[in-house]
Design an enzyme around this catalytic site. Structure first.
Site, short mmCIF file in Angstrom:
data_model
loop_
_atom_site.label_atom_id
_atom_site.label_comp_id
_atom_site.label_asym_id
_atom_site.label_seq_id
_atom_site.Cartn_x
_atom_site.Cartn_y
_atom_site.Cartn_z
N SER A 10 0.86 -1.23 -0.02
CA SER A 10 0.14 -0.03 0.08
C SER A 10 0.79 1.22 -0.18
CB SER A 10 -0.94 0.04 1.40
OG SER A 10 -0.12 -0.16 2.35
N ALA A 12 3.30 3.79 -2.68
CA ALA A 12 2.84 4.95 -3.96
C ALA A 12 2.72 3.91 -5.12
CB ALA A 12 4.13 5.53 -4.35
N SER A 39 8.12 2.70 2.59
CA SER A 39 9.22 3.69 2.26
C SER A 39 8.61 5.04 1.79
CB SER A 39 10.32 3.35 1.45
OG SER A 39 11.07 2.32 1.71
N THR A 40 7.40 4.79 1.08
CA THR A 40 6.73 6.03 0.49
C THR A 40 6.63 7.16 1.58
OG1 THR A 40 5.82 4.42 -1.26
CG2 THR A 40 4.48 6.74 -0.69
N GLN A 44 11.49 12.12 1.57
CA GLN A 44 11.72 13.39 1.88
C GLN A 44 12.01 14.51 0.44
OE1 GLN A 44 15.13 13.84 4.36
NE2 GLN A 44 14.30 12.59 6.16
N GLY A 45 12.74 14.12 -0.15
CA GLY A 45 13.05 15.20 -1.35
C GLY A 45 11.97 15.48 -2.31
N ASP A 213 10.28 -8.84 0.44
CA ASP A 213 9.58 -9.86 0.44
C ASP A 213 8.80 -10.14 -1.00
OD1 ASP A 213 9.88 -9.69 3.04
OD2 ASP A 213 7.78 -9.41 3.56
N HIS A 234 22.66 5.90 0.40
CA HIS A 234 22.68 7.29 0.26
C HIS A 234 23.90 8.07 1.08
CE1 HIS A 234 20.90 11.34 0.85
NE2 HIS A 234 19.62 10.95 0.19
N ARG A 377 20.17 4.89 -9.36
CA ARG A 377 19.12 5.59 -9.63
C ARG A 377 19.22 7.13 -9.45
NH1 ARG A 377 15.14 7.63 -5.69
NH2 ARG A 377 16.45 6.79 -4.32
N SER A 382 12.41 7.62 -8.30
CA SER A 382 11.68 6.36 -7.86
C SER A 382 10.26 6.39 -7.56
CB SER A 382 12.46 5.68 -6.53
OG SER A 382 12.62 6.54 -5.56
P1 FAD Z 1 6.81 0.96 -0.44
O1 FAD Z 1 6.24 2.34 -0.23
O2 FAD Z 1 7.87 0.59 0.35
O3 FAD Z 1 5.62 0.24 -0.10
C1 FAD Z 1 5.52 -1.38 0.07
C2 FAD Z 1 4.53 -1.85 0.51
O4 FAD Z 1 4.42 -3.17 0.43
C3 FAD Z 1 3.93 -1.51 2.18
O5 FAD Z 1 2.69 -1.10 2.11
C4 FAD Z 1 4.36 -2.73 2.88
O6 FAD Z 1 3.58 -3.16 3.75
C5 FAD Z 1 4.06 -3.87 1.67
N1 FAD Z 1 4.74 -5.16 2.25
C6 FAD Z 1 5.89 -5.48 1.95
N2 FAD Z 1 6.15 -6.70 2.15
C7 FAD Z 1 4.87 -7.26 2.25
C8 FAD Z 1 4.30 -8.28 2.48
N3 FAD Z 1 5.15 -9.57 2.51
N4 FAD Z 1 3.21 -8.71 2.56
C9 FAD Z 1 2.33 -7.71 2.17
N5 FAD Z 1 2.56 -6.38 2.10
C10 FAD Z 1 4.19 -6.20 2.31
N6 FAD Z 1 12.15 8.30 -3.64
C11 FAD Z 1 11.88 9.43 -4.24
O7 FAD Z 1 11.53 9.35 -5.44
N7 FAD Z 1 11.92 10.70 -3.77
C12 FAD Z 1 12.83 10.72 -2.61
O8 FAD Z 1 12.48 12.15 -2.05
C13 FAD Z 1 12.74 9.75 -1.97
N8 FAD Z 1 12.95 9.77 -0.61
C14 FAD Z 1 13.28 8.67 0.27
C15 FAD Z 1 13.46 8.54 1.59
C16 FAD Z 1 13.85 7.55 2.45
C17 FAD Z 1 14.32 7.60 3.98
C18 FAD Z 1 13.61 6.16 1.73
C19 FAD Z 1 13.76 5.28 2.67
C20 FAD Z 1 13.25 6.26 0.40
C21 FAD Z 1 13.16 7.29 -0.28
N9 FAD Z 1 12.87 7.25 -1.49
C22 FAD Z 1 12.66 8.61 -2.28
C23 FAD Z 1 12.51 5.82 -2.13
C24 FAD Z 1 10.93 5.66 -2.37
O9 FAD Z 1 10.40 6.14 -1.13
C25 FAD Z 1 10.81 4.34 -2.55
O10 FAD Z 1 11.48 3.81 -3.69
C26 FAD Z 1 9.14 4.29 -2.90
O11 FAD Z 1 8.42 4.89 -1.91
C27 FAD Z 1 8.64 2.80 -3.10
O12 FAD Z 1 7.29 2.76 -3.08
P2 FAD Z 1 6.64 1.31 -3.29
O13 FAD Z 1 5.15 1.49 -3.40
O14 FAD Z 1 7.44 0.52 -4.34
O15 FAD Z 1 7.03 0.50 -1.82
C1 SIN Z 2 16.42 12.32 -0.49
O1 SIN Z 2 15.51 13.37 -0.28
O2 SIN Z 2 17.72 12.66 -0.70
C2 SIN Z 2 15.85 11.25 -1.25
C3 SIN Z 2 15.69 11.18 -2.57
C4 SIN Z 2 15.59 10.07 -3.25
O3 SIN Z 2 15.99 8.99 -2.70
O4 SIN Z 2 15.27 10.04 -4.45
#
Ligand code: FAD
Ligand code: SIN
Length: 524
Positions: A10, A12, A39-40, A44-45, A213, A234, A377, A382
């Site tokens: 759940s 992005a 992570s979503t 921050q950025g 996972d 990072h 990346r 992302s």
């Molecule tokens: P996630 O948002 O990580 O969601 C994963 C989902 O899967 C969660 O709901 C979790 O509960 C679920 N899940 C996982 N395993 C299971 C399982 N076994 N069973 C059921 N559910 C499960 N990117 C940018 O573009 N800009 C930024 O500014 C930026 N800043 C960041 C800052 C930080 C601190 C971090 C850690 C990352 C940042 N990133 C940034 C990267 C970006 O946030 C992530 O790549 C992106 O949010 C990933 O989204 P997603 O939907 O793929 O997964």
């Molecule tokens: C950050 O805000 O430095 C993270 C940006 C990103 O991971 O894309």
């Protein structure tokens, strides 16, 4: 329980797919722990998109390919970047309160970007995005959100009541974290959106549930994974003995922050790269690592105290407040920082429609390798990938809907040969061990010897964990440990296969870049 489509995750990617699918079909969204636990919510950025009059798609494409050290697939890079402005418009329509300057959105800057291109909500963009997506999903009558479900394994032809053995994916077995019962959820199509595997490392900016996972489940079910050696570190995670994984956004450097050696006060980045603090992330992370190791330091300094204090507080209100609580005033003093694992560039191989190798299985977001990021990346690409591929997967499922069969009856989860664990200490011990040796042997700078040491430990731990898994009832910790180990194995095997240093994969045994950029594709 049978549904039209299951989305696992759940964040992005998952919520974008669910909202697009829900226009026509009923969607079940499963999430481990809390709905906002990925992570979503921590981003921050911001989100990269060409919105400035002086900027072009060609610039953004070039910056992405340069950061990715040429390993990116151009077709994917174009596909994503050309859809970025539309993705931002959709988020605005959902109510994400991006910072603006008059009529236009405010654009900040991050490493590797040749232009100001990052839309953001102060320094907490991810939280605003997650909240808007969740509000829309909660309000949609075709979406059911089920948090507290840890998915264990995909249901395929091997689990049909009348065994077919086919690779067709029919849904997933998931642990209800409250009751401890395992349920079989089936559907015509399944979308993996489970995020990255950052917690395979001892130090990571990612939340606790980033245990790879989805990557491990897809691999076990028979899907190929690609470029798992490309783990992004990072450069600037806060160094603090109590707060282990607080990110200091790259936008601090984008808005004028300098990296300083705390012993000499020297601004060292120009010694490493002409783009100084705004070089791509792999270069800055290696420079920080090198300063720390050469001088035996605990951390380096990130300093923005030369800027106007109101400007700093205005741009980074959350970071400023968080640091004040830890006794650091970033308007007056430097911030101690270290590199930490941040992003999983590799993952389940997908095409432009989010299709994996397995019929009925789609994937989007950080758990995938779409070809966008290549060997490293580009910052803020992302979240963008999540929106574009969440939408693309949904569009392909809807376009093919009539060709998807209803799921057949499947076998329930078999617990007949397991008991309650009396040795949970094994989980904690193995989890800690994996994360330590991955950090020390498979980190920012690698050697073949260190990778082989890690591979040896993975073989031993795999036997132990599989034995444990075969005897005891599953828990979320056990599911995650098994997946962490699987991902560690995929990372090390991929790293051993790459005989060059490209992007994030830097090895002292093969320091040169090979003439041709080739993906590391592992076949189950
Ligand atoms: P996630 O948002 O990580 O969601 C994963 C989902 O899967 C969660 O709901 C979790 O509960 C679920 N899940 C996982 N395993 C299971 C399982 N076994 N069973 C059921 N559910 C499960 N990117 C940018 O573009 N800009 C930024 O500014 C930026 N800043 C960041 C800052 C930080 C601190 C971090 C850690 C990352 C940042 N990133 C940034 C990267 C970006 O946030 C992530 O790549 C992106 O949010 C990933 O989204 P997603 O939907 O793929 O997964
Ligand atoms: C950050 O805000 O430095 C993270 C940006 C990103 O991971 O894309």
């Amino acid at each position: 329980m049978t549904h039209d489509v299951i989305v696992i995750g759940s964040g992005a990617a998952g919520l974008t797919a669910a909202l697009a699918l829900a226009e026509r079909v009923r969607v079940l969204v499963l999430a481990k722990g809390d709905l906002a636990g990925g992570s979503t919510a921590w981003a921050q950025g911001g989100i990269a998109a060409v919105l400035d009059a002086g900027d072009t798609f060609e610039n953004h494409i070039r910056d992405t390919m340069v950061a990715g050290a040429g390993l990116n697939r151009l077709e994917t890079v174009e596909f994503v970047i050309e859809r970025a402005p539309h993705a931002i418009q959709r988020l605005v329509a959902l109510g994400v309160p991006f910072n603006s300057e008059g009529e236009n959105l405010h654009l900040t800057r991050e490493g590797g970007h040749s232009h100001r291109r990052i839309v953001h909500v102060n320094d907490a963009t991810g939280w605003a995005v997650e909240e808007a997506l969740l509000n829309a999903a909660r309000a949609h009558p075709n979406i059911t959100l089920l948090p507290g479900r840890a998915c264990i394994d995909l249901i395929t032809g091997r689990h049909e009541e009348r065994y077919s053995g086919s690779g067709r994916v029919w849904g997933v077995y998931a642990l209800d974290e409250a009751s401890g019962k395992v349920e079989a959820h089936t559907a015509r199509a399944t979308v993996l959106a489970t995020g990255g595997a950052g917690r395979v490392y001892q130090f990571s900016t990612a939340p606790r549930g980033a245990t790879g996972d989805g990557i491990a489940m897809a691999w076990r079910a028979g899907a190929r994974v690609s470029n798992m050696e490309m783990m992004q570190f990072h450069p600037t995670c806060l160094y603090n003995l109590d707060v282990k994984n607080f990110l200091i956004t790259e936008a601090v450097r984008g808005e004028g922050g300098h990296l300083l050696n705390p012993r000499t006060g020297h601004r060292y980045m120009l010694d490493y790269d002409e783009r100084a603090e705004l070089a791509p992330r792999d270069i800055v992370a290696r420079a920080n690592d090198s300063e720390i190791k050469r001088d035996g330091l605990d951390y380096v300094h990130l300093d923005i105290s030369h800027m106007d204090p109101d400007f700093v507080k205005g741009h980074f209100p959350n970071i400023h407040e968080k640091l004040l609580g830890l006794g650091i005033d970033m308007t007056r003093q430097p911030i101690p920082v270290v590199p930490a694992q941040h992003y999983t560039c590799g993952g389940v191989l997908i095409d432009l429609a989010g299709r994996t190798d397995l019929p009925g299985l789609y994937a989007a977001g950080e758990c995938t390798e779409s070809g966008l990021h290549g060997a490293n990346r580009l910052a803020s690409n992302s979240l963008l990938e999540c929106f574009v591929f969440g939408e693309a997967a949904a569009a392909d499922i809807l376009a093919r809907w009539d060709s998807f069969d209803a799921p057949p009856p499947v076998r329930p989860w078999d617990e007949s040969r397991v008991t309650d664990s009396d040795e949970e200490v094994i989980i904690k011990q193995n989890w800690t061990e994996i994360r330590r040796f991955m950090w020390n042997y498979v980190g920012i700078v690698r050697t073949t010897k260190r990778l082989e040491r890690a591979a040896h430990r993975i073989t031993m731990l795999t036997a132990e964990v599989e034995d444990y898994y075969g005897h005891f009832r599953v828990s979320t910790d056990l599911i995650e440990l098994r997946n962490l180990l699987q991902c560690a194995d995929l990372i090390v095997r991929s790293a051993l296969r790459r005989h060059e240093s490209r992007g994030l994969h830097y090895t002292l045994d093969y320091p040169a870049l090979l003439p041709e950029a080739v993906d590391t594709v592992l076949v189950p």
